[in-house]
Every structure is written in structure tokens, then in C-alpha cells.
Design a protein around this motif. Sequence first.
Motif, PDB file in Angstrom:
ATOM      1  N   ILE A 384      -7.533   2.335   5.396  1.00  0.00           N
ATOM      2  CA  ILE A 384      -6.006   1.735   4.902  1.00  0.00           C
ATOM      3  C   ILE A 384      -4.955   3.193   5.295  1.00  0.00           C
ATOM      4  CG2 ILE A 384      -4.287   1.465   2.916  1.00  0.00           C
ATOM      5  CD1 ILE A 384      -6.595  -0.188   1.561  1.00  0.00           C
ATOM      6  N   GLY A 385      -5.614   4.194   4.700  1.00  0.00           N
ATOM      7  CA  GLY A 385      -4.696   5.545   5.333  1.00  0.00           C
ATOM      8  C   GLY A 385      -4.386   5.589   6.530  1.00  0.00           C
ATOM      9  N   ALA A 386      -5.283   5.359   7.468  1.00  0.00           N
ATOM     10  CA  ALA A 386      -5.398   5.532   8.943  1.00  0.00           C
ATOM     11  C   ALA A 386      -4.355   4.399   9.350  1.00  0.00           C
ATOM     12  CB  ALA A 386      -6.697   5.561   9.663  1.00  0.00           C
ATOM     13  N   LEU A 387      -4.610   3.242   8.982  1.00  0.00           N
ATOM     14  CA  LEU A 387      -3.790   2.052   9.309  1.00  0.00           C
ATOM     15  C   LEU A 387      -2.338   2.227   9.037  1.00  0.00           C
ATOM     16  CD1 LEU A 387      -6.137  -0.934   8.249  1.00  0.00           C
ATOM     17  CD2 LEU A 387      -5.607  -0.514  10.982  1.00  0.00           C
ATOM     18  N   GLN A 388      -2.024   2.678   7.691  1.00  0.00           N
ATOM     19  CA  GLN A 388      -0.627   2.967   7.694  1.00  0.00           C
ATOM     20  C   GLN A 388      -0.050   3.912   8.374  1.00  0.00           C
ATOM     21  OE1 GLN A 388      -0.508   3.761   3.189  1.00  0.00           O
ATOM     22  NE2 GLN A 388      -0.221   1.695   2.807  1.00  0.00           N
ATOM     23  N   THR A 393       0.728  -0.379   8.893  1.00  0.00           N
ATOM     24  CA  THR A 393       0.097  -1.640   8.136  1.00  0.00           C
ATOM     25  C   THR A 393       0.809  -1.633   6.661  1.00  0.00           C
ATOM     26  OG1 THR A 393      -1.618  -1.658   9.565  1.00  0.00           O
ATOM     27  CG2 THR A 393      -1.874  -2.703   7.320  1.00  0.00           C
ATOM     28  N   GLN A 394       1.169  -2.897   6.209  1.00  0.00           N
ATOM     29  CA  GLN A 394       1.238  -3.397   4.876  1.00  0.00           C
ATOM     30  C   GLN A 394       0.025  -3.903   4.119  1.00  0.00           C
ATOM     31  OE1 GLN A 394       5.169  -5.001   3.890  1.00  0.00           O
ATOM     32  NE2 GLN A 394       5.831  -4.848   6.261  1.00  0.00           N
ATOM     33  N   ILE A 427      -5.765  12.070   3.791  1.00  0.00           N
ATOM     34  CA  ILE A 427      -5.180  11.085   4.709  1.00  0.00           C
ATOM     35  C   ILE A 427      -4.281  11.662   5.401  1.00  0.00           C
ATOM     36  CG2 ILE A 427      -5.834   9.074   3.012  1.00  0.00           C
ATOM     37  CD1 ILE A 427      -2.794   8.953   2.533  1.00  0.00           C
ATOM     38  N   PRO A 428      -3.963  11.072   6.625  1.00  0.00           N
ATOM     39  CA  PRO A 428      -2.932  11.421   7.536  1.00  0.00           C
ATOM     40  C   PRO A 428      -1.670  11.184   7.212  1.00  0.00           C
ATOM     41  CG  PRO A 428      -4.243   9.724   8.564  1.00  0.00           C
ATOM     42  CD  PRO A 428      -4.675   9.980   7.301  1.00  0.00           C
ATOM     43  N   GLU A 444      -8.015   9.222  -7.322  1.00  0.00           N
ATOM     44  CA  GLU A 444      -7.262   8.877  -8.828  1.00  0.00           C
ATOM     45  C   GLU A 444      -5.867   8.385  -8.688  1.00  0.00           C
ATOM     46  OE1 GLU A 444      -7.969  12.461 -11.112  1.00  0.00           O
ATOM     47  OE2 GLU A 444      -9.916  11.837 -11.587  1.00  0.00           O
ATOM     48  N   LYS A 445      -5.383   8.084  -7.583  1.00  0.00           N
ATOM     49  CA  LYS A 445      -4.098   7.555  -7.300  1.00  0.00           C
ATOM     50  C   LYS A 445      -4.153   6.048  -6.623  1.00  0.00           C
ATOM     51  CE  LYS A 445      -2.053  12.117  -6.426  1.00  0.00           C
ATOM     52  NZ  LYS A 445      -1.619  13.124  -5.712  1.00  0.00           N
ATOM     53  N   GLY A 446      -4.863   6.155  -5.617  1.00  0.00           N
ATOM     54  CA  GLY A 446      -4.928   4.952  -4.742  1.00  0.00           C
ATOM     55  C   GLY A 446      -3.850   4.491  -3.984  1.00  0.00           C
ATOM     56  N   PHE A 447      -3.778   3.466  -3.221  1.00  0.00           N
ATOM     57  CA  PHE A 447      -2.786   2.603  -2.697  1.00  0.00           C
ATOM     58  C   PHE A 447      -2.133   1.948  -3.382  1.00  0.00           C
ATOM     59  CE2 PHE A 447      -5.127   4.875   0.913  1.00  0.00           C
ATOM     60  CZ  PHE A 447      -4.486   5.502   1.486  1.00  0.00           C
TER      61      PHE A 447
END
Length: 477
Positions: A384-388, A393-394, A427-428, A444-447
Motif C-alpha cells: 500500500i505504501g508503494a502504491l500510494q 492509490t486510494q 515507506i517511501p 502501530e499506526k497503519g494506513f
Amino acid sequence: MDDRLKDIFADEPTAMANEKKNGKTSIKVIAIITAIVIVFSVCGFVAGIVVGRNTGINEDMPLMIEVYEYIKKYYYKDISWETFQEMAAAYFAGSLDAFSGIAASDGATSTSGSIGIQITSSLYNEQIISFVAPNMPAYSARAINRYDDNNVLDETFDPSNEVIRMREGDKIVSVGYKFKDSEGNQKYATQRVENMSSTNFRAVLNQYADFEELVYVVKKYVGRDENGIDLYADGYYAFEIRKTYEDTMKGAYYYNYEGDVGIIKYTSFDRDTDADFVECIEQFVRDNKKKLILDLRDNGGGELTSLQYIAQFLLNNPTAEALPIMNLISNVGYGKEESEIVSSSAENYFNILPDAYPLSKRIKDFDIVVLTNDGTASASEGLIGALQYYNGTQIVGTTTYGKGVAQRVFTLSNGQSLYVTNGRYFIPTKSANGTLEWTVTIHEKGFTPLEENIVEDRIADYSMDKCVQRAMQIFGY
């Protein structure tokens, strides 16, 4: 061997005779051996003090021994020192964090065969069907009976005319099973599982792990009202489901959805699921789809190499070269940290599969939306981090788990495996001047989805899935 030492190992008469002849020599040898033993003992004691001071064992062990003495004296079962040490080590390692710990060497066993459903427990311990795999027994199972709320059989229900199937969101109320009594007679019984804890529910199924068929009685989920209250159809439906030994649960499933939209449900990043994912991608391309809904709900991650391979398909990558997707900062020993950039890869490391390629190079206007919940973790969050970063990406659903750490596995002397959390993922993100930087971790945060993309709904069949409906809105439908 020295002649003076031969007498020590001689038989008793010879030794006694030699002792009379060489009394002084024997005494000298004994003195030498005694001195050696004393030296080794002193060295061991000194080494113990040094180790104790450096590791804290010198202070901790007395308390550990004190506890063991009380347990040994008063506990109603006999606990050996070896067992106590294993228990203490397991508790200590497991208390470090949610991912460190000790695993048994023998591992868990399970019967082969599957009916193709996954079951989760909500806050209220309801047994909710979270996934029904296509082409598996539960997917095609039709209700055989219907009962009213008083458990009275509905004689008007005709399963040949009214087709009712088990789907996501349905709630399991009871499980029926066949067994043989002490006299060998075939019997049938049911056990209610509604509102049972997930642990107890698993125990029910494990108790009958060798079953060939079970009857699940469920309430059919029909959605939520305007106040967010779950709604179920009247009555209870019974489904008789047999195991299959020919097909197995896959790691990825493709759904030809509406218009130019396809859905891929991906359950785990694993060497055995890479081929399943590629099969889904190839079908997505054959169907001339352009928009992909990637369902990562309850995908808890998996192997890093699978993440690298899957990422190569999904990232907007005009050059098809490797793109950095995560930065792993790990402790390689005694606090020494090393940085390792994890990049996408066209190569599948485990199976003979085709090289991965960016879908964006083959599909004009390729776009992707990811579905998430609190079970989306680890490698899923890395993707997800890379896709964003690369695709903008949403995500739709609820906040992901927030596992941004990695573990290293060690094999202990007793054959058990020790898992130690030894690294963090970053993450980037873009710096103020627009360059790539590695300063953000999701641990401990998440998206969390954008406010308009937060959809709190239990997992349901895609035809009534609020998350899918929101993803379609993002695509312009």
C-alpha cells in the motif's frame, strides 16, 4: 599413557599393590588432579560472575530459582527444572512484543481437504463468514432446510425451487455433525455456536476435524440499515457441506465485475500464492479490464520476496526496472543497524513463473483501488505504501493493522524456533523538495483511508459490499 597414571585405572588388587610400592607417587598424582579441578572451578566461577554482571543473570536468577522452589514444593503437578526453563523462556520472549516468541518444533497438524470458507469473530463473538472461495463446496452449497425462530422446520421451503447459497456476512448459529456412539450406531447431533468465543468455536471444529461433512445452520445477512444496524433475513438456513480433496484453497481469486472493473481478492503473500495471483492478472488482462479493485482485507502479509514480485505488476513503472518499495532498518547484532532497500522485482524466486511486468505498460489508463481493514498488515501495508507513492492509490475501508516490523528466526537447542523482532520498515515518501525519503513508518499506526473512503461495514458478498460500491464511485461509476 604415562606410567604413573596407569595405576589410577588398574584393577583393585594391582592398584593396592602399587600403592604400597609407590605411595608418594599416587599422592602426588591425586594432588595434581585436585589442583586442576580447583583451577577449573575457580575459572568457571569467575566466568559466571563476569557473564552475570554483563547480562543481568546474576541478579535475575535468584528470583527465578525462588519462584521455581515454591512451584516445585506447592504446585499440584510436578514441574521439572527443564520444563520450568522452557516455560520461562517462552513467556519472556513472547512478552517483548506481539511478534516475538517461541514456536513449538513439531508444529500444528491439520487434516487435508477443505470446504472453502473463512470464519471470523466480531466484537460480540458472532461467527461471521468472511470469505467463501469460488469453486469450493461452500460456494455452490444450497440450503437444504429452513427453520423459524423457534427452530421449527418450515415445510413450505422447497430447496429445488428456492436457491439459497451461503455467502459472506452470514452468521453461523450452529454446527451439526455425524458420529458413532459406543455401540457403533450412526448418530447426528448439533451444537450451537452463536456468540461463542472464536477460541471455543475453533475447538468445536477441531474436535470433529476428521469429518467428511458438516451441516452449518446460518442466518442470512442482508445488509445494514440507515443506522448501521445489521439486518438478517427471517429464519435459519441449513447447508450440508462435504469436504473436497481435489481442490484446495487458493491465495488469490479473480472476479469479472462490472464494466472495465475487475476484482482480485489476495489472501496472503506466499510462495504458493504467486501462481494464483499471476493467473488472476492474466485473466484481468484477457477480459480487457482497466480498473482493478485489490481486496487486501484480512491479508496479514507473508514473504518479502512475494511482495517484491507482486509489486512489479501493480506499480506505475514506465521503465519496468526495479523500484524501491521499503527500507528495512534491522539490528544485525548488539545494536548495530543496517539499512536494506527492498525493491520490486520481475523475478519469481520460488516457482517457474513468467517475469512480472507493470500492468500500466500494457493497459492504458490502468488504475487501482485497495480495500483494507484492521486485518490488513505487514507485506500488505508495504504494498500500500508503494502504491500510494508511485500510483497515488486510494484505499477504501478502515485503518490497517500497523505492522511495520520484521522478525528473525533462530533454532534453539531444543528444536524450537525463536522469533525476534529485529527490524523496522519505512515507506517511501516525498521530501519538501520532492525527492524520495525514508522517514515514515506505519508501525502501530497503519494506513487510514481518506474521510470519504472510510467504510465501516462487515465483509459481505461483493454485490452488496459497501467498500466495492465506494471503489466504483472513485472509478467514476
